[in-house]
Enzyme design. Structure first.
Site, PDB file in Angstrom:
ATOM      1  N   ASP A  12     -10.801  25.451 -33.379  1.00 34.67           N
ATOM      2  CA  ASP A  12     -11.357  24.110 -33.126  1.00 34.67           C
ATOM      3  C   ASP A  12     -12.008  23.494 -34.369  1.00 34.67           C
ATOM      4  OD1 ASP A  12     -10.803  24.401 -30.275  1.00 34.67           O
ATOM      5  OD2 ASP A  12     -12.519  25.750 -30.239  1.00 34.67           O
ATOM      6  N   LYS A  16      -8.034  21.606 -37.445  1.00 35.79           N
ATOM      7  CA  LYS A  16      -6.810  21.894 -38.208  1.00 35.79           C
ATOM      8  C   LYS A  16      -5.743  20.828 -38.001  1.00 35.79           C
ATOM      9  CE  LYS A  16      -6.386  25.999 -36.338  1.00 35.79           C
ATOM     10  NZ  LYS A  16      -7.656  26.025 -35.587  1.00 35.79           N
ATOM     11  N   GLY A  51      -5.037  23.474 -28.858  1.00 34.90           N
ATOM     12  CA  GLY A  51      -4.903  22.017 -28.880  1.00 34.90           C
ATOM     13  C   GLY A  51      -5.274  21.449 -30.223  1.00 34.90           C
ATOM     14  N   HIS A  52      -4.365  20.667 -30.808  1.00 40.03           N
ATOM     15  CA  HIS A  52      -4.656  19.988 -32.056  1.00 40.03           C
ATOM     16  C   HIS A  52      -4.712  18.491 -31.792  1.00 40.03           C
ATOM     17  CE1 HIS A  52      -3.044  23.520 -34.720  1.00 40.03           C
ATOM     18  NE2 HIS A  52      -4.193  23.770 -34.150  1.00 40.03           N
ATOM     19  N   GLN A  69      -5.850  28.655 -33.349  1.00 44.67           N
ATOM     20  CA  GLN A  69      -7.126  29.361 -33.186  1.00 44.67           C
ATOM     21  C   GLN A  69      -7.802  29.578 -34.556  1.00 44.67           C
ATOM     22  OE1 GLN A  69      -4.329  30.920 -31.253  1.00 44.67           O
ATOM     23  NE2 GLN A  69      -4.890  29.666 -29.545  1.00 44.67           N
ATOM     24  N   ASP A  82     -19.854  14.344 -41.042  1.00 44.71           N
ATOM     25  CA  ASP A  82     -20.626  13.208 -40.504  1.00 44.71           C
ATOM     26  C   ASP A  82     -21.463  13.572 -39.283  1.00 44.71           C
ATOM     27  OD1 ASP A  82     -17.793  13.389 -39.589  1.00 44.71           O
ATOM     28  OD2 ASP A  82     -18.471  11.936 -38.099  1.00 44.71           O
TER      29      ASP A  82
END
Length: 441
Positions: free
Chosen positions: A16, A19, A43-44, A227, A336
């Protein structure tokens, strides 16, 4: 002919790390992007001009015109999930046909894998790993047990029918005996997956040959991990890990290219730390500061929507990750998110049983004996969101990055300052070495 650039993108923490966005940004300079591990549990999220794409199996290079995408042999493929994702991409106007290839040696996830995993995860007395219950682990178990079904076998309908009949008979008995699960229907499964096989067939290729030919012809290849290092089956916080090789070494195993083909390893780290699911997390913050990180970073799983656990940057973990992966470059994402902090805690060392250590515990229980040594680094209390030039960052933000670079032993090559593709800073050395297209400030 001159050989092109090769680089592996690897998560330096627990996954997470962002990537997907990084692969998307870099894929502008690569002809091929190859995914080498995991399944549709990864999930990307990529945001392009405010439009969100969530990719689970398909490599992020598919969002770049002219970039070919490969799902390697190290991935476990759920045919129905793959077709659903391809359909969504087509509907969004993305060119997938002719640009996307699936290894004929990738393992196939079938419904009994999900049945077994879901039942096992919820069985009384079992240690909860925090899986997505999508059948990933059991599919890898069947692969290693030499009883799996590969994509090439999926297309052989006679073999597929026999495999499903035998496997369903066995899995139904196991699931009923151990978990009292309802049996699955082999005939219904065969009909559904035979239909899916016909739709998948145009994508199937010997992708090891494809990739090695691309390299021989001087094309640049980017290897996309899933991952993160601390979820690697061998080197992560076992047993709270994934079922595949999430480190840079997995790129070789999971695609069929030679180790000496890899020229650079790029580790992706957040400016802080997160983890999804169960397992050790030394720098986790259970208080208001951790909740603030979660809200500001929108820390919810792209696939599951689960709230991520949040905490502070862990430099011992980053050094361990760098050692395992051979990290040349660091990409720091979500800088940020720290914009509103006057001070930023950073873990600079571990004490184990009261003594300094540079080792990561082999046992998950060993992390309970770890005491994190923190250093407070000055924050910048001003917005960095959307900044695209390093010299436009606040002085304290640059100092934070220099501190991370010095302590981790890897050079910071790229900084993400927001969710969009263009919210990115690329360092000159990084651009030169990887022949990456420079961004306009």
């Amino acid at each position: 002919m001159k050989k092109g650039t090769t680089a592996v993108i690897v998560g330096a923490q627990w996954g997470d790390e962002g990537k997907g966005k990084i692969v998307d940004v870099l894929s502008e300079s690569f002809q091929v992007v190859a995914r080498y591990a995991g399944g549709h549990n990864a999930g990307h999220t990529v945001i392009i001009n405010g439009k969100k794409f969530i990719l689970q199996l398909v490599p992020c290079g598919v969002l770049r015109a002219g970039c070919r995408s490969v799902i390697g042999n190290g991935v476990v493929l759920d045919p129905l999930a793959f077709l659903k994702e391809v359909g969504a991409l087509r509907a969004a106007g993305v060119q997938v046909d002719g640009n996307l290839f699936v290894s004929n040696r990738a393992q196939v996830i079938l419904p009994y894998h999900r049945m077994i995993e879901l039942a096992a995860e919820n069985a009384p007395g079992r240690v909860k790993i925090g899986t997505t219950s999508r059948g990933i682990g059991p599919a890898y178990e069947d692969k290693m047990g030499r009883r799996g079904l590969r994509v090439a076998d999926l297309l052989d309908l006679k073999l597929l029918k026999k495999h499903i009949e035998n496997a369903v008979r066995e899995k139904n008995m196991i699931a009923h005996a151990l978990f009292n699960s309802e049996p699955l229907d082999a005939d219904k499964m065969y009909t559904e997956y035979a239909q899916a096989a016909g739709k998948i067939a145009p994508f199937v290729a010997d992708t090891a040959v494809l990739l090695n030919q691309a390299l021989a012809q001087g094309e640049s290849v980017l290897f996309e991990g899933a991952q993160g290092t601390m979820l690697d089956i061998d080197h992560g916080t076992y047993p709270f890990v994934t079922s595949s090789s999430a480190t840079s070494g997995g790129a070789v195993i999971g695609t069929g290219v030679a180790p000496n083909a890899i020229k650079s390893v790029i580790g992706i780290t957040k400016a802080y730390c997160t983890r999804v699911g169960e397992g050790p997390f030394p720098t986790e913050d259970h208080g208001d500061a951790g909740e603030n990180l979660r809200k500001r970073g929108n820390e919810y799983g792209a696939v599951t929507g689960r709230p991520r656990r949040t905490g502070w940057l862990d430099l011992p973990l980053l050094r361990y990750s760098g050692m395992i992966n051979g990290t040349n470059w660091l990409v720091v994402t979500k800088l940020d998110v720290l914009d509103d902090l006057a001070e930023i805690p950073v873990c600079v060392g571990y004490n184990f049983d009261g003594k300094p250590t540079i080792e990561a515990p082999a046992q998950a229980s060993g992390y309970e004996k770890i005491e994190c040594v923190y250093e407070k680094v000055p924050g910048w209390k001003t917005s960095t969101e959307g900044i695209t030039a390093y010299d436009k960052l606040p002085k304290q933000a640059r100092a934070y990055l220099a501190f991370v670079e010095k302590e981790s032993g890897a050079k910071v090559g790229m900084i993400s300052t927001g969710p969009d593709r263009d919210h990115t800073i690329l360092m000159d050395d990084f651009i030169t070495e990887l022949k990456v297209a420079a961004k306009k400030a």
